[in-house]
Enzyme design. Sequence first.
Site, PDB file in Angstrom:
ATOM      1  N   GLU A  27     -10.173  22.914 -19.722  1.00 42.36           N
ATOM      2  CA  GLU A  27      -9.560  21.817 -20.459  1.00 42.36           C
ATOM      3  C   GLU A  27      -9.805  22.440 -22.066  1.00 42.36           C
ATOM      4  O   GLU A  27     -10.650  23.358 -22.225  1.00 42.36           O
ATOM      5  CB  GLU A  27     -10.629  20.540 -20.453  1.00 42.36           C
ATOM      6  CG  GLU A  27     -11.999  20.457 -20.530  1.00 42.36           C
ATOM      7  CD  GLU A  27     -12.364  19.393 -21.513  1.00 42.36           C
ATOM      8  OE1 GLU A  27     -11.737  19.261 -22.737  1.00 42.36           O
ATOM      9  OE2 GLU A  27     -13.421  18.969 -21.347  1.00 42.36           O
ATOM     10  N   LYS A 161     -21.545  13.056 -19.676  1.00 39.72           N
ATOM     11  CA  LYS A 161     -22.299  13.287 -20.965  1.00 39.72           C
ATOM     12  C   LYS A 161     -23.760  12.065 -21.201  1.00 39.72           C
ATOM     13  O   LYS A 161     -23.309  10.833 -21.077  1.00 39.72           O
ATOM     14  CB  LYS A 161     -21.482  13.340 -22.072  1.00 39.72           C
ATOM     15  CG  LYS A 161     -20.647  14.493 -22.391  1.00 39.72           C
ATOM     16  CD  LYS A 161     -19.924  14.721 -23.780  1.00 39.72           C
ATOM     17  CE  LYS A 161     -18.709  15.342 -23.459  1.00 39.72           C
ATOM     18  NZ  LYS A 161     -17.551  14.382 -22.833  1.00 39.72           N
TER      19      LYS A 161
END
Length: 306
Positions: A27, A161
Site C-alpha cells: 500500500e 495499530k
Amino acid sequence: MSDPHWFDVAAEAGAALAARRPVVALESTLIAHGLPWPVNRQTAVAAEQAVRDAGAVPATIAVWKGRPTIGLDVGQIDELAQMPGVLKASRRDLAEAIVKQSTAATTVSATMFLAHTAGIGVFATGGIGGAHRDAVQPFDISADLTELARTPVLVVCAGAKSILDLPRTLEILETLGVPVVGFGTNTLPAFYVRESGLALPARVDSAREAAAWFAAHRRLGGAGMVLAQPVAEEAALSPAEFETALWRAEALAVAASICGPALTPFLLARLAEITEGRSLRANQALIVANARLAAEVAVELSRVGK
Ligand code: PSU
Ligand code: MN
C-alpha cells in the site's frame, strides 16, 4: 469492475499475473502519510526488495494522476514519498481521485479493492485500521474492517495499530466473519508492541499453513483474512513505553481537535517524536518483515494453483 481501461497494471506485475506467478500488493498510505521522508522511501523500497527476495513480484498500489496504478515504479515511489498534500484515499475516496485526476495514496481498504480487481490475492502492510478509542473518536471505525468483510484478499500485517481500541476491533472483525490468524503467536500482535494480550482463536507457524488456511476460507465463501505477525523483538517497543507515549499523543490530538482521516497520521507522527524515532524503526522493521512473509505465502498459494 472487469473493464480493464480504468486502471493500469505495471508490465512486470501484469506478466506475473498472466503466468500465475506470485504477486504481492503493497500500500501507499504508509509512504505518503504513515512515515516521514526519507524513512518512507527507504521502507517502500526495502519492502519491494523483501518480496523479490522471497520469490514474488511486488506491486505498490496508488492512484497516479487519476489512474489507479497497480505497480508504481521506483521514480513514482520516490515522488510520492516527497509530495506534499497527497490525498489519503480509502475505498470511498477512489472515485473522487479518479474524477479529479488526483494522485492519491491508498489505505488498506482501497489497496485491497484495487489488488483484487487486478487479480492479486495477497497484500502486506504495517497495521490495519480499526476502531479508534472512545476517548479520541468514538465513531471512527476504519473502512479497512468492512473491506476485509467483502474483498477476498489476505492481509499480512502486525495486527491492528496499537493506537486503536483493540478488543473492539477484534469483536467487529468477528462480527464481519473475518478470520484473524496469528503467525507464530496465540495473541493479537499490537503493531509497535509484540503482544496485546488478546487471545486469538487461530494460529499458524508456517507460510504453507497460512496459505492452506486462506485457501480453506476462500472455499467456504469467505472474503478477506488477516495474518498477524508480531514485530521483531529487537525493534519492538515495550508496552509501558508505548502506553505512556500514546497517552501523550492522544492528548495532543484531542487538544488540536484532530479527527477523520488525519487522526491516524497525526498519532503516528506524534509517537515518532515522543519515542525519539523508536516507533519509526519498529514500523519500518515490521513492514519489511510482513512483505517477506506475504511473498512466502503468495509463493505457497501459487504452488497449490490458487
Ligand atoms: N500501516 C502503517 N502505517 C500506516 C497505515 C498502515 O504502518 O500509515 C495506514 C493504512 O493505510 C491504513 C490506514 O489503512 O493507516 C488506516 O487509517 P484510518 O485509521 O484513517 O482508517
Ligand atoms: Mn478513520
